[in-house]
Motif scaffolding. Structure first.
Motif, PDB file in Angstrom:
ATOM      1  N   TRP B  28      50.665  52.256  46.871  1.00 52.79           N
ATOM      2  CA  TRP B  28      50.418  51.008  46.158  1.00 52.79           C
ATOM      3  C   TRP B  28      49.366  51.115  45.061  1.00 52.79           C
ATOM      4  O   TRP B  28      48.993  50.093  44.461  1.00 52.79           O
ATOM      5  CB  TRP B  28      50.028  49.910  47.168  1.00 52.79           C
ATOM      6  CG  TRP B  28      51.134  49.569  48.114  1.00 52.79           C
ATOM      7  CD1 TRP B  28      52.485  49.658  47.870  1.00 52.79           C
ATOM      8  CD2 TRP B  28      51.022  49.079  49.460  1.00 52.79           C
ATOM      9  NE1 TRP B  28      53.197  49.261  48.977  1.00 52.79           N
ATOM     10  CE2 TRP B  28      52.334  48.895  49.966  1.00 52.79           C
ATOM     11  CE3 TRP B  28      49.934  48.762  50.288  1.00 52.79           C
ATOM     12  CZ2 TRP B  28      52.581  48.421  51.255  1.00 52.79           C
ATOM     13  CZ3 TRP B  28      50.191  48.292  51.570  1.00 52.79           C
ATOM     14  CH2 TRP B  28      51.491  48.124  52.046  1.00 52.79           C
ATOM     15  N   GLN B  30      49.524  53.858  42.584  1.00 52.16           N
ATOM     16  CA  GLN B  30      49.977  55.020  41.822  1.00 52.16           C
ATOM     17  C   GLN B  30      49.305  55.073  40.460  1.00 52.16           C
ATOM     18  O   GLN B  30      49.008  54.030  39.861  1.00 52.16           O
ATOM     19  CB  GLN B  30      51.501  54.966  41.648  1.00 52.16           C
ATOM     20  CG  GLN B  30      52.284  55.103  42.950  1.00 52.16           C
ATOM     21  CD  GLN B  30      52.084  56.427  43.632  1.00 52.16           C
ATOM     22  OE1 GLN B  30      51.121  56.623  44.372  1.00 52.16           O
ATOM     23  NE2 GLN B  30      52.978  57.359  43.395  1.00 52.16           N
ATOM     24  N   HIS B 104      49.798  47.487  43.101  1.00 46.84           N
ATOM     25  CA  HIS B 104      51.088  47.622  42.415  1.00 46.84           C
ATOM     26  C   HIS B 104      52.083  48.238  43.396  1.00 46.84           C
ATOM     27  O   HIS B 104      51.818  49.311  43.944  1.00 46.84           O
ATOM     28  CB  HIS B 104      50.963  48.572  41.226  1.00 46.84           C
ATOM     29  CG  HIS B 104      49.980  48.175  40.182  1.00 46.84           C
ATOM     30  ND1 HIS B 104      50.351  47.907  38.891  1.00 46.84           N
ATOM     31  CD2 HIS B 104      48.647  47.997  40.225  1.00 46.84           C
ATOM     32  CE1 HIS B 104      49.267  47.593  38.183  1.00 46.84           C
ATOM     33  NE2 HIS B 104      48.225  47.645  38.973  1.00 46.84           N
ATOM     34  N   SER B 105      53.224  47.586  43.606  1.00 45.13           N
ATOM     35  CA  SER B 105      54.309  48.220  44.358  1.00 45.13           C
ATOM     36  C   SER B 105      55.584  48.021  43.569  1.00 45.13           C
ATOM     37  O   SER B 105      55.649  47.133  42.700  1.00 45.13           O
ATOM     38  CB  SER B 105      54.453  47.596  45.750  1.00 45.13           C
ATOM     39  OG  SER B 105      54.982  46.293  45.651  1.00 45.13           O
ATOM     40  N   VAL B 106      56.576  48.821  43.859  1.00 47.13           N
ATOM     41  CA  VAL B 106      57.860  48.646  43.188  1.00 47.13           C
ATOM     42  C   VAL B 106      58.422  47.266  43.504  1.00 47.13           C
ATOM     43  O   VAL B 106      58.886  46.545  42.610  1.00 47.13           O
ATOM     44  CB  VAL B 106      58.836  49.770  43.594  1.00 47.13           C
ATOM     45  CG1 VAL B 106      60.245  49.476  43.098  1.00 47.13           C
ATOM     46  CG2 VAL B 106      58.344  51.111  43.033  1.00 47.13           C
ATOM     47  N   THR B 109      56.467  44.475  41.722  1.00 48.43           N
ATOM     48  CA  THR B 109      56.730  44.534  40.284  1.00 48.43           C
ATOM     49  C   THR B 109      58.090  43.911  39.958  1.00 48.43           C
ATOM     50  O   THR B 109      58.214  43.079  39.049  1.00 48.43           O
ATOM     51  CB  THR B 109      56.678  45.996  39.798  1.00 48.43           C
ATOM     52  OG1 THR B 109      55.368  46.518  40.049  1.00 48.43           O
ATOM     53  CG2 THR B 109      56.993  46.109  38.321  1.00 48.43           C
ATOM     54  N   LEU B 110      59.098  44.294  40.728  1.00 45.62           N
ATOM     55  CA  LEU B 110      60.447  43.791  40.451  1.00 45.62           C
ATOM     56  C   LEU B 110      60.565  42.292  40.724  1.00 45.62           C
ATOM     57  O   LEU B 110      61.154  41.549  39.940  1.00 45.62           O
ATOM     58  CB  LEU B 110      61.471  44.553  41.289  1.00 45.62           C
ATOM     59  CG  LEU B 110      61.676  46.020  40.897  1.00 45.62           C
ATOM     60  CD1 LEU B 110      62.650  46.693  41.856  1.00 45.62           C
ATOM     61  CD2 LEU B 110      62.196  46.131  39.464  1.00 45.62           C
ATOM     62  N   GLU B 113      58.662  40.251  38.094  1.00 44.68           N
ATOM     63  CA  GLU B 113      59.388  40.230  36.823  1.00 44.68           C
ATOM     64  C   GLU B 113      60.570  39.252  36.916  1.00 44.68           C
ATOM     65  O   GLU B 113      60.807  38.441  36.018  1.00 44.68           O
ATOM     66  CB  GLU B 113      59.896  41.648  36.548  1.00 44.68           C
ATOM     67  CG  GLU B 113      60.748  41.824  35.314  1.00 44.68           C
ATOM     68  CD  GLU B 113      61.327  43.250  35.262  1.00 44.68           C
ATOM     69  OE1 GLU B 113      61.655  43.840  36.323  1.00 44.68           O
ATOM     70  OE2 GLU B 113      61.458  43.776  34.137  1.00 44.68           O
ATOM     71  N   GLY B 177      55.597  41.382  36.361  1.00 40.30           N
ATOM     72  CA  GLY B 177      55.741  42.787  35.985  1.00 40.30           C
ATOM     73  C   GLY B 177      54.473  43.590  36.198  1.00 40.30           C
ATOM     74  O   GLY B 177      54.312  44.680  35.648  1.00 40.30           O
ATOM     75  N   HIS B 178      53.581  43.055  37.017  1.00 38.84           N
ATOM     76  CA  HIS B 178      52.248  43.644  37.108  1.00 38.84           C
ATOM     77  C   HIS B 178      51.805  43.908  38.552  1.00 38.84           C
ATOM     78  O   HIS B 178      51.498  45.040  38.903  1.00 38.84           O
ATOM     79  CB  HIS B 178      51.275  42.701  36.382  1.00 38.84           C
ATOM     80  CG  HIS B 178      49.849  43.160  36.360  1.00 38.84           C
ATOM     81  ND1 HIS B 178      48.953  42.766  35.396  1.00 38.84           N
ATOM     82  CD2 HIS B 178      49.139  43.946  37.194  1.00 38.84           C
ATOM     83  CE1 HIS B 178      47.768  43.315  35.630  1.00 38.84           C
ATOM     84  NE2 HIS B 178      47.860  44.033  36.708  1.00 38.84           N
ATOM     85  N   GLU B 202      59.310  43.491  50.238  1.00 37.35           N
ATOM     86  CA  GLU B 202      60.380  44.481  50.378  1.00 37.35           C
ATOM     87  C   GLU B 202      61.616  43.841  50.998  1.00 37.35           C
ATOM     88  O   GLU B 202      62.746  44.115  50.564  1.00 37.35           O
ATOM     89  CB  GLU B 202      59.903  45.675  51.215  1.00 37.35           C
ATOM     90  CG  GLU B 202      60.882  46.822  51.281  1.00 37.35           C
ATOM     91  CD  GLU B 202      61.192  47.461  49.921  1.00 37.35           C
ATOM     92  OE1 GLU B 202      60.319  47.501  49.041  1.00 37.35           O
ATOM     93  OE2 GLU B 202      62.357  47.897  49.737  1.00 37.35           O
ATOM     94  N   ALA B 205      63.086  41.832  48.177  1.00 36.89           N
ATOM     95  CA  ALA B 205      63.610  42.679  47.095  1.00 36.89           C
ATOM     96  C   ALA B 205      64.961  43.277  47.483  1.00 36.89           C
ATOM     97  O   ALA B 205      65.853  43.410  46.639  1.00 36.89           O
ATOM     98  CB  ALA B 205      62.617  43.783  46.751  1.00 36.89           C
TER      99      ALA B 205
END
Lengths: 215, 215, 215, 215
Positions: B28, B30, B104-106, B109-110, B113, B177-178, B202, B205
């Protein structure tokens, strides 16, 4: 001679091993994949580079060797560098990079395969773009070129040279179905670029409607 | 002075480093992403905060600095805090948080956004919601606001203030997006909130039909 | 006798435990799944093999036993080998492998289930294919056979024999809904084959439109 | 008294902490989620159980407490057990389990939410099913019941009792949007059941067309 040369670079060997170990622990060097270099000197250009076929999760100082600008082993070296050593030399020479890192991930493999016919793709709108040197806002657009993969490394080196000339300020590109090359002004910056690109690739991959695998 | 100040907070530095290391190990932070604070005192407000650009997986006590309510370095400090230091100060001041954590995680972020145009989304029906302070049943609905991302931190701080006023009892929000900002009445609670939100993100998502990435 | 026999192979026991531990850490031996062998001698054929039901993440030298070509325990052994011991013996005998490794992953389970009716699938166009022995270019096509799963190990052994005869140069196959068998001329090569296949399986799985799970 | 009682179970405390740590490292106890028990005695029934709200990744012997069949703390205990302690007691009493383990994963949360209206789903055709006690072939069908989630633990305990009576030989069930309960004749068997179910849940989840998250 060899001993002195190696002693002279011992701290750099340790640093590169540590960074490669951290990348390998994230699954980006499966099956001895990937290769990694640190610039030792500029004139003449000499790189510390991972040997071919070594386990990147358990890398030791002896798993690195010194190569020249064309990827050829330094006179005091024995053993064979990676086939892609010449790409490292070319990138280091043309960009002034302190380190060039090449990793394989599922996301970079799939995206590079998918977008190879279009020559690349653009990342935009993500805060993490600011982790790439020179980017100050999420509103930036970062083009990620994709070169067709090839086993002809001299030809590929020429294409990389053309690419770098056409895209000043570029910090990374993909080879189709192959992986990411990225670099930085320091080893830490190059490592940060790997993590930033891979994070954004995973974001993009989860949104990409890949062509169905027919088997 | 500096030495005494630091000694006085040594245990807190160690605790924050340990928690950040655990979050970094989960992917988280990166590329040196994310920033993290612990409230040292309320009057005047002083926060222990991660320095800009440090590796969160290997954080040491010297990678933290002391800042005031506007994110400005304490008089005895050298070096630059994260650009988002002011957000930490504002959140700590307005909520009374003992710790503010930004990751930050994928998934975050997704989702941020995707739902930014609607201003947020609602999580409901999951047992894990009970990990958020004050939630006693899976039947609760938790609204996760999404603010448009901005590099104008003073403006963003103002929007966060408006958001917190409008949503009493809020324990986290996203920037589009952040990433995630969350906090807690203790460092352990703030860490638990990160893990709870990220687990639920998750889940969400994997069910969200994201807009196809056009490249 | 047993003690001497074991001492004679202590280094090999340690090596196999290390490799299995690395594979287990990647989630490929969940629930004591998978089994793993190292060839000790060829004439007569004797294999060092993981015992049935042991935890692969914490494997110790005593969790291995010696078996003969049909998977039967060596005379000095006590305890029960894995039911699939005979497959290891057959593969080692027919291919000359120094090591046979069998892992379960989500990707190999799903792909093997999906492509079982067609008898296999073909991987092509990926650089990582070069990690398979004998492959020199990403332009290669590697056929991955899928055999129908069966609890009748003698029959399955016969099918494996037929398969190996029909595909010289094969380095791995799948059992439908079950997992991967791969091998190599050394323990390190066999491990590399696991990582290469699993990387490519994950690439393929993320592109495969699996049949919806009806429950 | 307390000290003697604890000393008497020190090895069991260590074993349970080790297993929970291994499950936590796989991401199944995020945000202090999950709870875990080991049966100490049958007559009277006494369980060693994780305390409420403790970090499962760093569990120590003092993070466990002793409870009776209704989940009530043993007379010598202080502190509060998990709200779900009564479920552990009921399952241990009715099944004779040596250990009951409850974990949260993204896959089990999504599947349990998706299939709650139908009361469960069936896993079939996977070799890994053989990791569940009593299953000898991949051709078996394993029904995974899903109970509607509830904060009314006495009522839920009654439903679990009905469920266990209706499904002799059951080794696990889900609570909708909540997670997995599984158990075993030994601590190791219970842990194996967690890993087997979670592996198969991930297989099923990757094939399940979940209802789109509307936010």
């Amino acid at each position: 001679m060899v001993t002195l040369e190696r002693d002279a670079h011992f701290a750099q060997r340790e640093s590169l091993c540590r960074v490669v170990g951290e990348l390998g622990a994230q699954g980006w060097c499966q099956g001895t994949g990937g290769n990694f270099s640190l610039t030792l000197s500029r004139d003449p250009l000499r790189l510390l580079l991972t040997r071919s076929g070594v386990d990147k999760r358990n890398l030791g100082p002896a798993d690195l060797m010194i190569v020249g600008p064309g990827g050829e082993p330094a006179p005091e070296e024995t053993g064979r560098p990676s086939a892609e050593a010449a790409l490292h030399g070319r990138i280091a020479a043309l960009t002034g990079a302190a380190s060039v890192l090449h990793v394989h991930s599922v996301a970079n493999t799939l995206l590079s395969e998918h977008f190879a016919p279009r020559g690349g793709f653009t990342l935009r709108g993500y805060e993490m773009l600011k982790g790439i040197r020179g980017i100050a806002t999420h509103e930036a657009s970062v083009f990620v070129p994709v070169l067709a993969n090839s086993q002809d490394i001299p030809r590929l080196s020429g294409e990389v040279e053309t690419l770098l000339a056409a895209h000043p300020g570029l910090w990374g590109f993909l080879l189709g179905g192959h992986g990411l090359y990225t670099w930085g002004g320091s080893l830490e910056e190059a490592k940060r670029h790997v993590e930033i690109f891979e994070f954004l690739f995973e974001c993009a991959a989860r949104r990409t409607p890949f062509h169905p695998f027919a088997g």
